[in-house]
Design a protein around this motif. Structure first.
Motif, short mmCIF file in Angstrom:
data_model
loop_
_atom_site.label_atom_id
_atom_site.label_comp_id
_atom_site.label_asym_id
_atom_site.label_seq_id
_atom_site.Cartn_x
_atom_site.Cartn_y
_atom_site.Cartn_z
N TYR A 34 0.80 -1.22 0.00
CA TYR A 34 0.00 0.00 0.00
C TYR A 34 0.83 1.27 0.00
O TYR A 34 1.97 1.31 0.46
CB TYR A 34 -0.92 0.02 1.22
CG TYR A 34 -1.79 -1.21 1.32
CD1 TYR A 34 -1.57 -2.15 2.33
CD2 TYR A 34 -2.81 -1.45 0.41
CE1 TYR A 34 -2.34 -3.30 2.40
CE2 TYR A 34 -3.58 -2.59 0.48
CZ TYR A 34 -3.34 -3.51 1.47
OH TYR A 34 -4.11 -4.64 1.54
N ALA A 35 0.21 2.32 -0.54
CA ALA A 35 0.69 3.68 -0.40
C ALA A 35 -0.46 4.49 0.21
O ALA A 35 -1.58 3.98 0.32
CB ALA A 35 1.10 4.26 -1.76
N TRP A 36 -0.17 5.74 0.57
CA TRP A 36 -1.15 6.52 1.31
C TRP A 36 -1.23 7.93 0.73
O TRP A 36 -0.22 8.61 0.61
CB TRP A 36 -0.75 6.57 2.79
CG TRP A 36 -0.50 5.20 3.32
CD1 TRP A 36 0.67 4.50 3.26
CD2 TRP A 36 -1.45 4.33 3.92
NE1 TRP A 36 0.51 3.25 3.78
CE2 TRP A 36 -0.78 3.11 4.22
CE3 TRP A 36 -2.80 4.44 4.26
CZ2 TRP A 36 -1.43 2.04 4.82
CZ3 TRP A 36 -3.44 3.38 4.86
CH2 TRP A 36 -2.76 2.19 5.14
N SER A 37 -2.43 8.29 0.37
CA SER A 37 -2.64 9.58 -0.31
C SER A 37 -3.47 10.54 0.51
O SER A 37 -4.24 10.13 1.38
CB SER A 37 -3.36 9.37 -1.65
OG SER A 37 -2.48 9.03 -2.68
N TRP A 38 -3.30 11.81 0.21
CA TRP A 38 -4.21 12.85 0.67
C TRP A 38 -4.96 13.39 -0.55
O TRP A 38 -4.34 13.73 -1.56
CB TRP A 38 -3.47 13.98 1.36
CG TRP A 38 -3.01 13.64 2.74
CD1 TRP A 38 -1.77 13.20 3.12
CD2 TRP A 38 -3.79 13.70 3.95
NE1 TRP A 38 -1.73 12.97 4.47
CE2 TRP A 38 -2.96 13.29 5.00
CE3 TRP A 38 -5.10 14.07 4.24
CZ2 TRP A 38 -3.40 13.23 6.33
CZ3 TRP A 38 -5.54 14.02 5.54
CH2 TRP A 38 -4.69 13.61 6.58
N ILE A 39 -6.26 13.47 -0.40
CA ILE A 39 -7.14 13.98 -1.44
C ILE A 39 -8.08 15.00 -0.79
O ILE A 39 -8.50 14.79 0.34
CB ILE A 39 -7.94 12.83 -2.10
CG1 ILE A 39 -6.98 11.92 -2.87
CG2 ILE A 39 -9.03 13.36 -3.02
CD1 ILE A 39 -7.62 10.66 -3.43
N ARG A 40 -8.39 16.06 -1.51
CA ARG A 40 -9.30 17.05 -0.94
C ARG A 40 -10.43 17.37 -1.90
O ARG A 40 -10.32 17.11 -3.10
CB ARG A 40 -8.55 18.31 -0.57
CG ARG A 40 -8.02 19.12 -1.74
CD ARG A 40 -7.28 20.36 -1.24
NE ARG A 40 -6.81 21.19 -2.34
CZ ARG A 40 -6.17 22.34 -2.18
NH1 ARG A 40 -5.91 22.79 -0.94
NH2 ARG A 40 -5.78 23.04 -3.22
N GLN A 41 -11.48 17.93 -1.35
CA GLN A 41 -12.62 18.31 -2.16
C GLN A 41 -13.23 19.60 -1.64
O GLN A 41 -13.89 19.62 -0.59
CB GLN A 41 -13.69 17.22 -2.16
CG GLN A 41 -14.86 17.51 -3.09
CD GLN A 41 -15.81 16.35 -3.22
OE1 GLN A 41 -15.98 15.55 -2.30
NE2 GLN A 41 -16.44 16.23 -4.40
N PRO A 42 -13.01 20.69 -2.34
CA PRO A 42 -13.68 21.93 -1.97
C PRO A 42 -15.19 21.76 -2.16
O PRO A 42 -15.63 21.00 -3.02
CB PRO A 42 -13.11 22.96 -2.96
CG PRO A 42 -11.84 22.34 -3.44
CD PRO A 42 -12.08 20.88 -3.45
#
Length: 120
Positions: A34-42
């Motif tokens: 696994y890898a680990w991401s940050w995702i955002r949503q305005p």
């Protein structure tokens, strides 16, 4: 079942650094699968990928955010962290921590997300 929990201030002043942590339960952030991401949503907009940190600690970033973004980890706490410098109102968004399956390259577990508001 994997669980990811985002935490951090819900309100950040403009020009300051937005800092969030993601605590991973069950599995290890050093798991080679696994890898680990940050995702955002305005609000009212689509998802934006911010960056990723791999099981070995190497990271990669969205070019549009790279100059302001740092993703790092604490293996003792099994945490992934995000720092976004020089925050502006445009950084107001829900921020999500996501586990990425390295075989499928899909996000298979998402945190519930945390809303961060950048105030002027």
């Amino acid at each position: 079942q994997e669980q990811l929990q985002e935490s951090g201030p819900g309100l950040v002043k403009s020009s300051q650094t937005l800092s969030l942590a993601c605590t991973v339960s069950s599995g290890s952030i050093t798991d080679t699968n696994y890898a680990w991401s940050w995702i955002r949503q305005p609000r009212g907009k689509g998802l934006e990928w911010m960056g990723v940190i791999d099981y070995d600690g190497t990271s990669d970033y969205n070019p549009s955010l790279k100059s302001r973004t740092l993703i790092f980890r604490d293996t003792a706490k099994n945490q992934i962290s995000l720092q976004l410098r020089s925050a502006t109102h445009d950084d107001t968004a829900a921020y999500y921590c996501v586990r990425v399956n390295k075989r499928s390259l899909a996000g298979d577990y998402w945190g519930k997300g945390t809303l961060v508001t950048v105030s002027s």
